[in-house]
Write an enzyme that holds these catalytic residues in place. Structure first.
Site, PDB file in Angstrom:
ATOM      1  N   GLU A  75     -58.653  54.454  16.238  1.00 30.14           N
ATOM      2  CA  GLU A  75     -57.325  55.069  16.269  1.00 30.14           C
ATOM      3  C   GLU A  75     -57.299  56.329  15.392  1.00 30.14           C
ATOM      4  O   GLU A  75     -56.744  57.366  15.779  1.00 30.14           O
ATOM      5  CB  GLU A  75     -56.273  54.069  15.776  1.00 30.14           C
ATOM      6  CG  GLU A  75     -55.965  52.941  16.720  1.00 30.14           C
ATOM      7  CD  GLU A  75     -54.931  53.333  17.767  1.00 30.14           C
ATOM      8  OE1 GLU A  75     -54.501  54.497  17.790  1.00 30.14           O
ATOM      9  OE2 GLU A  75     -54.560  52.465  18.573  1.00 30.14           O
ATOM     10  N   LYS A 100     -51.245  51.672   6.914  1.00 21.00           N
ATOM     11  CA  LYS A 100     -50.030  50.978   6.509  1.00 21.00           C
ATOM     12  C   LYS A 100     -50.101  49.550   7.034  1.00 21.00           C
ATOM     13  O   LYS A 100     -50.414  49.357   8.209  1.00 21.00           O
ATOM     14  CB  LYS A 100     -48.804  51.690   7.096  1.00 21.00           C
ATOM     15  CG  LYS A 100     -47.463  51.099   6.693  1.00 21.00           C
ATOM     16  CD  LYS A 100     -46.303  51.881   7.308  1.00 21.00           C
ATOM     17  CE  LYS A 100     -44.982  51.279   6.883  1.00 21.00           C
ATOM     18  NZ  LYS A 100     -43.826  52.000   7.479  1.00 21.00           N
ATOM     19  N   LYS A 149     -51.454  51.690  11.680  1.00 21.03           N
ATOM     20  CA  LYS A 149     -50.238  50.982  11.281  1.00 21.03           C
ATOM     21  C   LYS A 149     -50.261  49.603  11.925  1.00 21.03           C
ATOM     22  O   LYS A 149     -50.250  49.471  13.142  1.00 21.03           O
ATOM     23  CB  LYS A 149     -48.988  51.750  11.708  1.00 21.03           C
ATOM     24  CG  LYS A 149     -47.685  51.076  11.289  1.00 21.03           C
ATOM     25  CD  LYS A 149     -46.483  51.900  11.706  1.00 21.03           C
ATOM     26  CE  LYS A 149     -45.182  51.241  11.283  1.00 21.03           C
ATOM     27  NZ  LYS A 149     -43.998  52.043  11.682  1.00 21.03           N
ATOM     28  N   TYR A 195     -42.605  53.190  -3.303  1.00 14.58           N
ATOM     29  CA  TYR A 195     -41.262  53.100  -3.871  1.00 14.58           C
ATOM     30  C   TYR A 195     -41.310  53.011  -5.385  1.00 14.58           C
ATOM     31  O   TYR A 195     -40.282  53.096  -6.045  1.00 14.58           O
ATOM     32  CB  TYR A 195     -40.541  51.875  -3.287  1.00 14.58           C
ATOM     33  CG  TYR A 195     -40.492  51.898  -1.778  1.00 14.58           C
ATOM     34  CD1 TYR A 195     -39.631  52.756  -1.102  1.00 14.58           C
ATOM     35  CD2 TYR A 195     -41.333  51.089  -1.012  1.00 14.58           C
ATOM     36  CE1 TYR A 195     -39.602  52.806   0.283  1.00 14.58           C
ATOM     37  CE2 TYR A 195     -41.308  51.135   0.372  1.00 14.58           C
ATOM     38  CZ  TYR A 195     -40.445  51.989   1.011  1.00 14.58           C
ATOM     39  OH  TYR A 195     -40.420  52.048   2.380  1.00 14.58           O
ATOM     40  N   SER A 213     -42.436  48.152   1.762  1.00 14.88           N
ATOM     41  CA  SER A 213     -41.270  47.532   1.145  1.00 14.88           C
ATOM     42  C   SER A 213     -41.522  46.093   0.717  1.00 14.88           C
ATOM     43  O   SER A 213     -41.050  45.656  -0.339  1.00 14.88           O
ATOM     44  CB  SER A 213     -40.087  47.602   2.102  1.00 14.88           C
ATOM     45  OG  SER A 213     -40.369  46.943   3.327  1.00 14.88           O
TER      46      SER A 213
END
Length: 327
Positions: free
Chosen positions: A234, A249, A196, A314, A275
């Protein structure tokens, strides 16, 4: 060799293009993010995310049923916590009757077969808007991981199928996995936000949950966008600690990372179309600068082609409604 080999033969018609297409998008690919608020009869459009809403619990159940009817089988829950319930310890996150716990129960009661994942991080509950406990301006790692483990157990007790730690604290996957095992939740999965990045694309999401950091930024725990090999490290550590699914992400700017990780690991890889990516396309389409549906599908195909098994998006409902007619 040309002219014996003419590649355009396989592009001549819709039928042949469909027959030889390498990458296919289906409703099974999607994880649907849902934003939940207290109250009743609430469907609030998020200003920076046109046509996306915060839902109260009564409407959340209806939404779950609609998603299932569209062939969308998995959701990822986020909650907007009232300011009065926020503190530096994330106390409300552990409330067995908290909004997240009731949201899980609502979805499971409405549609038992729907897969429910829950966001595990302290920023929605934090008076500082950070993903961990703050002390003298520092985000504490190990103390935060312990709270995240308790939070995960609470979500599992409420009926969550997977917990999704989005915080990027070191070692939190092992702490969560051990806590779930100790409490007998052997089948509760972990989808880790393994890579992330400290991205500028999260703004509309933070508007949706009122979770922007109250001071500084998140660069001491989220990854530097310049780094590539760190993402693999990671991710491998999270798998060693017990992650069942790993996530990258954001999406579009990090498809090279998706492919790198897909090439290195043998568990499912998710990507989050965040988003800001959603908002940019909505804004451009509203201006008439881009064709919404065509660009939407091209972006999602790129994510799957890069190696993602799961796409948190979304656009999921839009795609499910469109997909049968896409060519």
């Amino acid at each position: 060799m040309y002219p014996l080999r003419r590649n355009r033969r396989l592009r001549n018609s819709l039928a042949i293009r469909s027959l030889v297409r390498e990458t296919h998008i289906t409703p099974d690919d999607f994880l649907v993010p849902l934003f939940v608020v207290e109250g009743k009869g609430i469907k609030e459009e998020i200003a920076s995310m046109p046509n996306y809403y915060r839902l109260s619990l009564d409407l959340l159940g209806k939404e779950a049923k609609e998603l299932w009817s569209l062939g969308l089988k998995s959701v990822l829950l986020f909650v907007k916590v009232p300011d009065a319930l926020k503190d530096n310890q994330g106390t409300e996150a552990l409330n067995a009757k908290g909004l997240m716990q009731r949201a899980v129960q609502t979805v499971k009661n409405a549609c038992p077969e729907l897969l429910v994942m829950t966001d595990v991080a302290l920023d929605p509950y934090s008076s500082y808007g950070h993903d961990g406990i703050v002390e003298n301006g520092i985000i504490l790692n190990d103390e935060t991981a312990e709270v995240l483990a308790e939070m995960s157990v609470s979500h599992a007790k409420a009926g969550a199928d997977f917990v999704a730690p989005s915080d990027m604290m070191d070692g939190r996957i092992l702490t969560i996995r051990e806590a779930l095992e100790d409490e007998g939740f052997l089948q509760t999965g972990i989808m880790s936000y393994s890579a992330k990045y400290a991205s500028a694309f999260y703004g509309p999401f933070r508007d949706a949950l009122d979770s922007a950091p109250g001071f500084g930024d998140k660069k001491t725990y989220q990854m530097d966008p310049s780094n590539r090999f760190e993402a693999i490290k990671e991710t491998e550590m999270d798998i060693d600690e017990g992650a069942d699914i790993v996530m990258v992400k954001p999406g579009l700017c990090y498809l090279d990372i998706v492919r790198e990780i897909r090439n290195e690991v043998d568990i499912p890889v998710a990507v989050y179309q965040v988003s800001g990516e959603y908002a940019m396309l909505k804004a451009a389409a509203e201006k008439g600068w881009l064709d919404h549906d065509t660009v939407m599908m091209e972006q999602l195909i790129a994510m799957k082609r890069a190696g993602a098994n799961i796409i948190a998006s979304y656009f999921a409902k839009d795609v499910a409604k469109l997909i049968d007619g896409y060519a």
